[in-house]
Structures are given as structure tokens and as C-alpha cells.
Motif scaffolding. Sequence first.
Motif, PDB file in Angstrom:
ATOM      1  N   THR A  96       0.888  -1.180   0.048  1.00  0.00           N
ATOM      2  CA  THR A  96      -0.064   0.068  -0.022  1.00  0.00           C
ATOM      3  C   THR A  96       0.895   1.161   0.072  1.00  0.00           C
ATOM      4  N   LEU A  97       0.496   2.184  -0.927  1.00  0.00           N
ATOM      5  CA  LEU A  97       1.337   3.288  -0.951  1.00  0.00           C
ATOM      6  C   LEU A  97       0.361   4.263  -0.082  1.00  0.00           C
ATOM      7  N   ASP A  98       0.941   4.731   1.080  1.00  0.00           N
ATOM      8  CA  ASP A  98       0.308   5.508   1.960  1.00  0.00           C
ATOM      9  C   ASP A  98       0.687   6.963   1.989  1.00  0.00           C
ATOM     10  N   LEU A  99       0.181   7.837   1.197  1.00  0.00           N
ATOM     11  CA  LEU A  99       0.808   9.240   0.733  1.00  0.00           C
ATOM     12  C   LEU A  99      -0.266  10.308   1.192  1.00  0.00           C
ATOM     13  N   ARG A 100       0.358  11.411   1.216  1.00  0.00           N
ATOM     14  CA  ARG A 100      -0.486  12.732   1.294  1.00  0.00           C
ATOM     15  C   ARG A 100      -0.685  13.781   0.259  1.00  0.00           C
ATOM     16  N   ARG A 101      -1.837  14.144   0.603  1.00  0.00           N
ATOM     17  CA  ARG A 101      -2.091  15.170  -0.888  1.00  0.00           C
ATOM     18  C   ARG A 101      -1.076  16.076  -0.842  1.00  0.00           C
ATOM     19  N   GLY A 102      -0.857  16.549  -2.273  1.00  0.00           N
ATOM     20  CA  GLY A 102      -0.070  17.581  -2.435  1.00  0.00           C
ATOM     21  C   GLY A 102       1.437  17.170  -2.323  1.00  0.00           C
ATOM     22  N   ASN A 103       1.724  16.164  -1.774  1.00  0.00           N
ATOM     23  CA  ASN A 103       3.234  15.563  -1.525  1.00  0.00           C
ATOM     24  C   ASN A 103       3.334  14.521  -2.955  1.00  0.00           C
ATOM     25  N   GLN A 104       4.027  15.246  -3.915  1.00  0.00           N
ATOM     26  CA  GLN A 104       4.515  14.528  -5.113  1.00  0.00           C
ATOM     27  C   GLN A 104       5.115  12.903  -4.867  1.00  0.00           C
ATOM     28  N   ALA A 105       4.659  12.190  -5.114  1.00  0.00           N
ATOM     29  CA  ALA A 105       5.424  10.737  -5.290  1.00  0.00           C
ATOM     30  C   ALA A 105       5.856  10.199  -6.557  1.00  0.00           C
ATOM     31  N   GLN A 177      -5.060  16.277  -4.862  1.00  0.00           N
ATOM     32  CA  GLN A 177      -6.505  16.006  -5.189  1.00  0.00           C
ATOM     33  C   GLN A 177      -6.543  15.359  -3.574  1.00  0.00           C
ATOM     34  N   ARG A 178      -8.084  15.547  -3.364  1.00  0.00           N
ATOM     35  CA  ARG A 178      -8.736  14.987  -2.320  1.00  0.00           C
ATOM     36  C   ARG A 178      -8.275  13.728  -1.593  1.00  0.00           C
ATOM     37  N   ALA A 179      -8.184  13.684  -0.261  1.00  0.00           N
ATOM     38  CA  ALA A 179      -8.183  12.314   0.341  1.00  0.00           C
ATOM     39  C   ALA A 179      -9.077  11.351  -0.312  1.00  0.00           C
ATOM     40  N   ALA A 180      -8.574  10.212  -0.627  1.00  0.00           N
ATOM     41  CA  ALA A 180      -9.470   9.110  -1.258  1.00  0.00           C
ATOM     42  C   ALA A 180      -8.713   7.789  -1.147  1.00  0.00           C
ATOM     43  N   THR A 181      -9.353   6.702  -1.510  1.00  0.00           N
ATOM     44  CA  THR A 181      -8.819   5.619  -1.514  1.00  0.00           C
ATOM     45  C   THR A 181      -8.650   4.959  -3.182  1.00  0.00           C
ATOM     46  N   LEU A 182      -7.490   5.190  -3.617  1.00  0.00           N
ATOM     47  CA  LEU A 182      -7.146   4.918  -4.959  1.00  0.00           C
ATOM     48  C   LEU A 182      -6.438   3.604  -4.869  1.00  0.00           C
ATOM     49  N   LEU A 205      -3.599   4.961  -1.119  1.00  0.00           N
ATOM     50  CA  LEU A 205      -4.346   6.010   0.072  1.00  0.00           C
ATOM     51  C   LEU A 205      -3.716   7.309  -0.060  1.00  0.00           C
ATOM     52  N   VAL A 206      -4.620   8.217  -0.455  1.00  0.00           N
ATOM     53  CA  VAL A 206      -4.403   9.590  -0.356  1.00  0.00           C
ATOM     54  C   VAL A 206      -4.790  10.183   0.930  1.00  0.00           C
ATOM     55  N   ARG A 207      -3.976  10.714   1.800  1.00  0.00           N
ATOM     56  CA  ARG A 207      -4.610  11.276   3.056  1.00  0.00           C
ATOM     57  C   ARG A 207      -4.485  13.035   3.127  1.00  0.00           C
ATOM     58  N   ASP A 208      -5.366  13.531   3.875  1.00  0.00           N
ATOM     59  CA  ASP A 208      -5.232  15.050   3.893  1.00  0.00           C
ATOM     60  C   ASP A 208      -5.681  15.473   5.177  1.00  0.00           C
ATOM     61  N   ASP A 209      -5.630  16.853   5.636  1.00  0.00           N
ATOM     62  CA  ASP A 209      -5.808  17.392   6.790  1.00  0.00           C
ATOM     63  C   ASP A 209      -7.320  17.048   7.190  1.00  0.00           C
ATOM     64  N   GLY A 314     -13.128  10.441  -2.705  1.00  0.00           N
ATOM     65  CA  GLY A 314     -13.100  11.232  -1.369  1.00  0.00           C
ATOM     66  C   GLY A 314     -14.538  11.128  -0.619  1.00  0.00           C
ATOM     67  N   LEU A 315     -14.325  11.929   0.528  1.00  0.00           N
ATOM     68  CA  LEU A 315     -15.697  12.100   1.461  1.00  0.00           C
ATOM     69  C   LEU A 315     -16.672  12.496   0.742  1.00  0.00           C
ATOM     70  N   LEU A 316     -17.861  12.064   1.355  1.00  0.00           N
ATOM     71  CA  LEU A 316     -19.240  12.703   0.992  1.00  0.00           C
ATOM     72  C   LEU A 316     -19.354  13.905   1.769  1.00  0.00           C
ATOM     73  N   ALA A 317     -20.456  14.831   1.446  1.00  0.00           N
ATOM     74  CA  ALA A 317     -20.814  15.791   2.177  1.00  0.00           C
ATOM     75  C   ALA A 317     -21.141  15.476   3.681  1.00  0.00           C
TER      76      ALA A 317
END
Length: 514
Positions: A96-105, A177-182, A205-209, A314-317
Amino acid sequence: MTRPYRLSRRGFLGVLGGGALALAGCGRLGGETSGRTLTSALPLPAPFTGPLPVPQVARPVRPGHYELAQRAAKVEIIPGTRTEVWGFDGVFPGPTLDLRRGNQAVVRVRNELPVPTSTHLHGGVTPADSDGYPTDLVVAAGRGFRPVGGHHAGMRIDPDLWKFHPGARDYVYPLDQRAATLWYHDHRMDFTGPQVWRGLAGFLLVRDDEDDALPLPKGDRDIPLMICDRAFDEDGAFRYPSRDPSLLVRAGVDDAYMEGVQGDVVLVNGAPWPELEVDAVRYRLRLLNASNARRYRLELRPGGRFVQVGSDAGLLAAPVEHDAVTIAPAERFDVVVDFSAYPVGSRVTLVNTLDDGTARNVMAFRVARKAADDSAIPARLSRPKRIRRSDAVTTRVFDFRKSGEWAGAWTINGRPFTPGTPLARPRLGTVELWRLASDFHHPVHVHMAHFQVLTRNGKAPAATDGGWKDTVDLRPYEVVEVLVRFEGHRGRYMMHCHNLEHEDMAMMADIEVV
Ligand code: C2O
Ligand code: CU
Ligand code: CU
């Protein structure tokens, strides 16, 4: 079970007229399945006898840089037998690549397999040259390949479109991009079905604040679940009806499996019908259907609810409760399940009510003990951008069907995949309304651009259609309208059916973002 193909012009005429269509006879179980089931030739293990594996998180070789080697390895999937998998780092699912939004990988993929590969980040807002175009291939060092592909349509592919990277290449993921399960998976021209079946898939997995700040279950109570079906030969090898098992010369599957290949064994994170021991608390389960063709209607037994908090992108409203979740190939549902609703000691099973054979069971949860739970599901999750019908600058129609003209091909608007010739040229920064119509089950996926479901058969979308998505489940003779937002990058992308046998048999088109 398969549903016989019927040639119908009704769907297409309905689309042109813009009218709503009634759903043609889809109530029976058979009408809900989307391929033919291949039966295993060895005794199958009893369900819920092995533990659920959770894929290892990949470690960077230096900050922001990862390396994955695609290689063959023998693993024990069916107890007492060995299965050769083609895995990223030799494991299935891959790390699993566990990464953060905006941090280029930057992910360097090294191919040590006997076939070319192309790696695509599904759901990624990725520059076109790192998106895993089907003819943009990595070839094991020292191996020569002649271009193979396009057989179904008897087409010739522009020789300039083939690219061969010897040994390895870097894929650059900006992850803006928004936090999401890719998830990442192979995307080789004409051979994606067999290569994913052998194991070339993993989570990113993209994570964000925004997501981190929510009191949703975290840590080992936040678990990705890759659900897929497979069949096995007597000796434990994966069984798949390729016309050419070397995957080097002839593409495609035996005619009987043209509608899609289903297996009789359900794997979760690579293990058959596993069991997970849980505390009697809330868990966040990131459901991914990584099957080639099979759809699932997931329910909990005895009874229970899924609280959906996120969709593909990503997240629903706000959270949405479901008794059942129908998940088509490549879709993701991010759900919370509260195991405190069950007595300690009980077993809760995740079942697939679209199958009444061995693929009815998926996995089980054993509620082991009471435990403290500081998680909660807030009434507001996110403020995703809303888009409206009136935002669309263009309306386009895409008709997904088996063509009479191109015998043996699945087509979009009557055309088999023609690399280099786009079906549409949307402008970056705009929203378009796409009307998608079908003759069969077609999980329609768009690369790079995310969308919202606007209508299903002229009515409101299903409760499970909410949020930003990249894949939508089209059922036979349905018309689904989606609003697609082209935000991110210009270049040559794709849209296609994510039934991998349909995709390999030409149900794909270039979309050039200009
Ligand atoms: Cu999940 Cu074009 O793919
Ligand atoms: Cu994709
Ligand atoms: Cu399809």
C-alpha cells in the motif's frame, strides 16, 4: 450465470431522444451478474478459516520516492497449494502506498515479468505521460517485444504510439487531489484482464488534513479491503481462459467468457473468505471491488448497516446509511461499521447477495472483546464542490454495447478502441454532461477527471451513487447522466468499461483534454 446478449436499438434511440428508459427485466439474480463463472479444479477451503491479511505499507527509498518490482512469486492462497502470482514486489495485493495530498510521489516500477506492463493509478489526477496509457509499456531488461494489440478490431495501431521503456520507468504522481482510496493496477493493451487476475494491483491511499481532522476510526481500525474473485487449477495455479496463456501473441479469452470472467473463490486482500478479529467498536472499511467482471451486493449478517463516508474520489458531504452496497468493478465505498451492535463472541459475515454459490460469502468479522471507542461519525464530513447541470458546456452521448459490425468486440458509440483517435476533446477547466447508455453491465470509468452522478434512467441517482466518483455502475439498458469536471492536466487520457474482459476486447476510447 450469463445473460444472453440481445441486440437492441431501444437504448440508443432512447439516449438520442434524451428520454428516460425503463430498466429491462433485471430482477432475477442472473440479470445482476456480469460474466461467466469459471470453476476451480481443486477442493476449496471452508470459509472464514484463515486470517485477513492487510497489505504492508510501502517504505520510500528516499523521501517521496518509491520502488516497486513486478515479479513472479509462489504464495500459499489455497492452503496446501502454491499459486504463482505476478505481484508488485511479488505480493498480491501489492504494497500500500500511503501518501499525502500535494506531496508528489515518484514511483519507479521495474518489470521483471515475461510480459510488458503499464501501471495506472486509478482515480489519480496524474499527468498523461504517467497515467499508464495501454501502449506505453515497461519491458523487462533484455527482453524484446514486438507490439501486440488491437486484434479484436483487426485494427492497426499507429507505430508511434508504442513506447517501450527497457527495465523500469518512473511514474510521477502529484497527488494534488482530495484524500481518497485509490488503487494502482496493470493497464497493458489487450492484456489487462489476465495481468490483473495474476495479481498486478495494490492500494494507494491519499490522506489530507480535512480527512485526518475527522473523528473517524483510525490506525488499525481503518482497513482497506480489496475484494476480488479468482479460480484455481488442480495444482493451485490461477485459472483464466486466455486464448494464449503466454500472453505474448494472441489477446482475448475463449468466446464463452466474452461477457467477463468470474471466479468461484472470493479473495479479500488476497486470502480466500478470510476472518478478521475485531474489537466491539467502529471500523472504517475501504471497500474496493478489484474483480475483473463480478459485481457484489454486500450485506452484513445477521443484519447491520454500512455508514458510507466516502466514495471513489473522497469524502461525501454527509454520511449515508445503507443496508446493502452494490459495488461494481473498480468502485470504492468507504464505510464505517459499528461492531458494538453485536454481542462479544459473535461472527458477523459480509455476504454477496448477488450470488447463491461459493461467491456468496466474502469474509467474516469475529467480535472478540469490548474496547474503548473514541471515534464518531460527524453529521458533516466535507464540503465537496457542488456542480449543476447548468455548469455543463457540452452534452455528449456514449453508448456502450457489443457491436454487430465488429464481431467479437465491445464498442463505444459503435467503435472499438482506436488509440490515438479521441472520441471527445473536452477543454481543461470545464464541466461536461455525459449521457452513458448500455446494453449490458458496464462499469464506466473515466481517467483523470472525476464526476458526479446526475440522473439514473431519468430519475434521481441511487443512494449509493453519491459523491465524487471515477467509476459508475451501468446496468443493462440503463441511461446514466454524469457531470464530468475536467480539472488537472491536458493530454491523452482514456475512458473505458472496467469489466476487464470488455476493456481488453476494445470497450475503450481516448479522451483528449485540450
Ligand atoms: Cu482502473 Cu483505466 O483503469
Ligand atoms: Cu483509471
Ligand atoms: Cu462493459
